[in-house]
Design an enzyme around this catalytic site. Structure first.
Site, PDB file in Angstrom:
ATOM      1  CE  LYS A  11      -3.573  -2.809   2.100  1.00 12.48           C
ATOM      2  NZ  LYS A  11      -4.711  -2.943   2.983  1.00 12.48           N
ATOM      3  CG  HIS A  94      -6.784  -3.170  -2.557  1.00 11.86           C
ATOM      4  ND1 HIS A  94      -7.282  -2.396  -1.540  1.00 11.86           N
ATOM      5  CD2 HIS A  94      -6.162  -4.226  -1.966  1.00 11.86           C
ATOM      6  CE1 HIS A  94      -6.971  -2.968  -0.378  1.00 11.86           C
ATOM      7  NE2 HIS A  94      -6.284  -4.071  -0.610  1.00 11.86           N
ATOM      8  CD  GLU A  96      -6.616  -0.330   1.356  1.00 14.04           C
ATOM      9  OE1 GLU A  96      -5.542  -0.190   0.734  1.00 14.04           O
ATOM     10  OE2 GLU A  96      -6.727  -1.081   2.349  1.00 14.04           O
ATOM     11  CD  GLU A 166      -7.411  -7.999  -0.387  1.00 11.82           C
ATOM     12  OE1 GLU A 166      -6.437  -8.350   0.267  1.00 11.82           O
ATOM     13  OE2 GLU A 166      -7.526  -6.876  -0.884  1.00 11.82           O
ATOM     14  N   GLY A 172      -7.266  -4.716   7.448  1.00  7.52           N
ATOM     15  CA  GLY A 172      -6.632  -3.786   8.378  1.00  7.52           C
ATOM     16  C   GLY A 172      -7.373  -3.637   9.698  1.00  7.52           C
ATOM     17  CB  SER A 212      -6.820  -9.299   9.515  1.00 11.78           C
ATOM     18  OG  SER A 212      -7.211  -7.943   9.556  1.00 11.78           O
TER      19      SER A 212
HETATM   20  P1  13P Z   1      -4.375  -6.405   5.878  1.00  9.59           P
HETATM   21  O1  13P Z   1      -3.612  -7.692   5.768  1.00  9.59           O
HETATM   22  O2  13P Z   1      -3.597  -5.288   6.491  1.00  9.59           O
HETATM   23  O3  13P Z   1      -5.728  -6.618   6.523  1.00  9.59           O
HETATM   24  O4  13P Z   1      -4.679  -5.919   4.378  1.00  9.59           O
HETATM   25  C1  13P Z   1      -5.213  -6.809   3.464  1.00  9.59           C
HETATM   26  C2  13P Z   1      -5.151  -6.186   2.136  1.00  9.59           C
HETATM   27  O5  13P Z   1      -5.839  -5.213   1.871  1.00  9.59           O
HETATM   28  C3  13P Z   1      -4.224  -6.738   1.139  1.00  9.59           C
HETATM   29  O6  13P Z   1      -4.456  -6.197  -0.118  1.00  9.59           O
END
Ligand code: 13P
Length: 249
Positions: A11, A94, A96, A166, A172, A212
Site C-alpha cells: 500500500k 483493491h 481501497e 478480500e 486492516g 488480516s
Molecule cells: P491487511 O492484511 O492489512 O488486513 O490488508 C489486506 C489487504 O488489503 C491486502 O491487499
C-alpha cells in the site's frame, strides 16, 4: 495442481531506502517454497525493487494501473510503463481503490481489458462490505463484482487472472474471516466461474484470501481446499511475519 501465491501489498508504505531495507530482510528470511512470492511496493520504488530482486525468486508487482495506453491522464501509470521497468503482474480493483478513488466495476472492466491487451497478469480484487455480510447479501455482491468487472473476458484469458477475495470488513481491522467463511466464499466463487465458463477454468484459477492474515492464522486459512494463498497487507511490512506467512503455504 493450482499455483499457490503469497503476495504482499505494501500500500502507501515504505520510501526508497525503507524499500531497500525491507527487501534485504525479506531475501535473508524467505523460506524455501514452491509457491510464488510477490511484493507490491509503491510505483516510485518499483524499478529499484526489480533491480534489487533481479536474482531472487520474489516477483515485484504493481498495486494499480490506468486503462489507457498513454495520454492526458495526469498522475496515472500505464501497463506499458510498468512493463518497461520489468513488471509482469498488477493488482486491480483493491477495495481501497474502489472506496477512496471511485473505481467501480465498469472502470475495472476497462482496466482488465487493458491488462489483457498488454499481456500483464492481474490479481483481481473484490469482496463485500460489512453491511453486505450482515444483511446476508455477501454472495450476491461478490457475484455482481465478478460478473460486472471480469466475466466479459474470454475463457482463454483466465490463465492471466488471479483472484483475491478480500472482505472489506477484514482489511486492516484485525478481524479475519474465519477459515470456514473464507472456504465457503472461495467455493462459491469457483462455482460461479464454473457456471459462467466451465469446471476446468474454475478449478485452474488461483484464489487468494486477503484481510488480516497474520503468522498466527495463516496456517488454518491456507489449509482450506479452495484457498490458494493470500494477499497480505500489514503483515507484509514486517519481514519475519511475511516470511512466516510464506512458510505457512
Ligand atoms: P491487511 O492484511 O492489512 O488486513 O490488508 C489486506 C489487504 O488489503 C491486502 O491487499
Amino acid at each position: 495442481m493450482r499455483t499457490k501465491i503469497v503476495a504482499g501489498n505494501w500500500k502507501m508504505n515504505k520510501n526508497s531506502s525503507e524499500t531497500t531495507e525491507l527487501l534485504n530482510q525479506l531475501q535473508s528470511k524467505m523460506p524455501k517454497t514452491s509457491a510464488e512470492v510477490m511484493v507490491a511496493p509503491t510505483f516510485v520504488n518499483l524499478a529499484q525493487a526489480v533491480t534489487q530482486l533481479a536474482a531472487s525468486s520474489i516477483e515485484v508487482v504493481a498495486q494499480n494501473m490506468h486503462f489507457a495506453e498513454n495520454g492526458a491522464y495526469t498522475g496515472e501509470i500505464s501497463a506499458n510503463m510498468l512493463q518497461s521497468v520489468g513488471i509482469k503482474t498488477v493488482i486491480l480493483g483493491h477495495s481501497e481503490r474502489r472506496a477512496y478513488f471511485g473505481e467501480d466495476d465498469a472502470l475495472l472492466a476497462k482496466k482488465v481489458d487493458a491488462a489483457l491487451k498488454a499481456g500483464i497478469r492481474m490479481i483481481f480484487c473484490f469482496g463485500e462490505e460489512l453491511q453486505d455480510r450482515k444483511s446476508g447479501n455477501h454472495f450476491k455482491v461478490v457475484e455482481a463484482q465478478l460478473k460486472n468487472g471480469l466475466f466479459h473476458v474470454g475463457k482463454a484469458h483466465w490463465q492471466h487472472i488471479v483472484l483475491a477475495y478480500e472482505p472489506v470488513w477484514a482489511i486492516g481491522t484485525g478481524e479475519t474471516a474465519s477459515p470456514e467463511q473464507a472456504q465457503e466464499m472461495h467455493a462459491f466463487i469457483r462455482k460461479t466461474i464454473a457456471t459462467a465458463y466451465d469446471e476446468t477454468t474454475a478449478q485452474m484459477v488461483t484464489i487468494l484470501y486477503g484481510g488480516s492474515v497474520k503468522p498466527g492464522n495463516a496456517n488454518e486459512i491456507f489449509s482450506k481446499p479452495d484457498v490458494d494463498g493470500g494477499l497480505i497487507g500489514g503483515a507484509s511490512l514486517v519481514a519475519e511475519d511475511f516470511a512466516a506467512i510464506v512458510a505457512a503455504i
